[in-house]
Design a protein around this motif. Structure first.
Motif, PDB file in Angstrom:
ATOM      1  N   GLY A  35      -5.062  -2.382  -1.930  1.00 36.93           N
ATOM      2  CA  GLY A  35      -5.915  -1.278  -1.518  1.00 36.93           C
ATOM      3  C   GLY A  35      -6.431  -0.500  -2.704  1.00 36.93           C
ATOM      4  O   GLY A  35      -6.052  -0.728  -3.858  1.00 36.93           O
ATOM      5  N   THR A  36      -7.310   0.460  -2.443  1.00 35.90           N
ATOM      6  CA  THR A  36      -7.945   1.232  -3.510  1.00 35.90           C
ATOM      7  C   THR A  36      -7.041   2.322  -4.072  1.00 35.90           C
ATOM      8  O   THR A  36      -7.270   2.814  -5.172  1.00 35.90           O
ATOM      9  N   ALA A  37      -6.034   2.698  -3.310  1.00 38.45           N
ATOM     10  CA  ALA A  37      -5.089   3.733  -3.748  1.00 38.45           C
ATOM     11  C   ALA A  37      -3.857   3.653  -2.867  1.00 38.45           C
ATOM     12  O   ALA A  37      -3.872   3.045  -1.790  1.00 38.45           O
TER      13      ALA A  37
ATOM     14  N   ASN B  99       0.803  -1.220   0.000  1.00 32.34           N
ATOM     15  CA  ASN B  99       0.000   0.000   0.000  1.00 32.34           C
ATOM     16  C   ASN B  99       0.837   1.273   0.000  1.00 32.34           C
ATOM     17  O   ASN B  99       0.300   2.376  -0.017  1.00 32.34           O
TER      18      ASN B  99
ATOM     19  N   SER C  96      -3.957   4.317   1.078  1.00 34.08           N
ATOM     20  CA  SER C  96      -5.378   4.317   1.412  1.00 34.08           C
ATOM     21  C   SER C  96      -5.623   3.944   2.868  1.00 34.08           C
ATOM     22  O   SER C  96      -6.715   4.209   3.399  1.00 34.08           O
ATOM     23  N   GLU C  97      -4.619   3.342   3.529  1.00 31.98           N
ATOM     24  CA  GLU C  97      -4.808   2.813   4.879  1.00 31.98           C
ATOM     25  C   GLU C  97      -4.172   3.704   5.949  1.00 31.98           C
ATOM     26  O   GLU C  97      -3.073   4.228   5.751  1.00 31.98           O
TER      27      GLU C  97
END
Length: 380
Positions: A271-273, A250, A276-277
């Motif tokens: 992850g989405t980008a 990530n 993102s976390e």
């Protein structure tokens, strides 16, 4: 061909009731001899999860339901049993840890006789800070998705705020790799003890700062203690019945390239980008807040490897000779002091392609010397 098959790796991510305790009943761990792309396709279709860090021709460890072993035999795939009853191993470990004594005061080696919960780790960090106020101070690196503070310590006899170089050691990005947090804590203990008994350590601590963050994915770590011992990722609800993002896919440098999955069910879901976390955001911001950090080590397990960038490509970095020299010296020192053989090399060529890793970001974005160690054992 083989690399394209990695995307088919079956994830162990739980669907539906993610709060139910995972028992691993009917499962075992095998070491399979992969002789062809067909063998690999068969194993990835049958196994619950691959355990080895590198999947290629040769010997690879897999978690498999015992009921599926006959299918492997029928397919002509050779394997040897490593853990006949995974459920029993996990169950016995839970019983042992539940009955173990808390053990140890600050500096007492008995504390390291077994693994510790996140609460025990944080209590030990506080204990050190109280017992050694002129040497140890508490630090934080933000909070996790579920609101747990990412705790750590600064070890240095240099005044707080002094213009000295710093080195950061982190562990626990992958929740189930319990040896990582304990190794980081053992390092902290050795430095604290050595400050008063070892001239070389005392000199180092007077001229630099050591930051140790032993559990940078505390939600995932807690989940391995309460629910699923082999949980790897963070605890992100992906919204489709799956949970978790792999923190070590990530990070923002070359995010989304090879070796990171777009499938939320995968153990290497990116992850989405990038960032993102909250766990990766917080640790990133810790680096930003401490521009004096000049060195970094990220602890993982297993395989006994000393690794350096890049992970996203097999192309070597410009400073490859310097990285190789550092890693090889570490390898030789580990062998001389602990008798354990480690292999040193670039992540992508020694282990596998892995984009979005912390080591690539620390080196690629911050120009900081960064390495990762895959700790013991080799699956024996």
């Amino acid at each position: 061909m083989l690399s394209s098959l990695l995307a088919l790796c079956v994830a162990s991510t739980a669907f539906a009731d993610d709060s139910a305790v995972v028992t691993y009943d009917g499962e075992c761990v095998i070491r399979a001899d992969i002789r062809s792309a067909r063998d690999l396709r068969t194993l990835l279709a049958i196994a619950e999860e691959e355990f080895s860090h590198r999947i290629d021709l040769g010997e690879v460890d897999f978690r498999v339901k015992r009921a599926r072993l006959a299918a492997l035999t029928a397919a002509g795939i050779r394997f040897e049993m490593r853990v006949p009853d995974l459920a029993e191993v996990v169950r016995n470990e839970r019983v042992r840890l539940a009955t173990a004594a808390e053990g140890g005061i600050a500096g007492d080696a008995s504390w390291f006789a077994d693994f510790k919960t996140i609460a025990q780790i944080n209590a030990k960090l506080d204990e050190w800070a109280i017992a050694h106020p002129s040497l140890v101070s508490s630090v934080t690196a933000g909070a996790s998705l579920e609101g747990r503070v990412v705790r750590g310590i600064r070890i240095s006899s240099a005044p707080m705020g002094a213009n000295v170089p710093a080195v950061l050691f982190d562990a626990g990005q992958h929740a189930r790799e319990w040896i990582g947090p304990m190794t980081a804590m053992f390092l902290a203990n050795a430095l604290i003890d050595g400050a008063s008994s070892n001239a070389r350590i005392a000199r180092i601590l007077s001229t630099c700062e050591i930051f140790i963050l032993p559990s940078v994915n505390p939600d995932g770590y807690e989940h391995t203690w309460t629910t699923a011992r082999l949980w790897r990722k963070n605890r992100r609800d992906n919204g489709n019945g799956t949970f978790g993002v792999d923190p070590n896919r990530n990070w923002g440098f070359q995010w989304g390239r090879g070796g990171a999955s777009t499938d939320p069910a995968s153990e290497t879901y990116r992850g989405t980008a990038a960032f993102s976390e909250p766990e990766t955001q917080s640790l990133r911001d810790f680096f930003y807040a401490h521009p004096n950090i000049v060195g970094h080590m990220d602890y993982h397990s297993y395989s006994q490897l000393v690794l350096w960038p890049w992970g996203y490509t097999t192309t070597a970095p410009l400073e490859a000779p310097a990285f190789d020299a550092i890693a090889d010296r570490m390898r030789a020192t580990i062998l001389a002091n602990g008798g354990q053989p480690y292999i040193a090399g670039q992540i992508a060529t020694t282990l596998y392609i892995a984009s979005g890793s912390i080591v690539d970001w620390v080196y690629g974005d911050r120009a900081i010397t960064s390495l990762t160690i895959e700790l013991r054992d080799t699956g024996t």
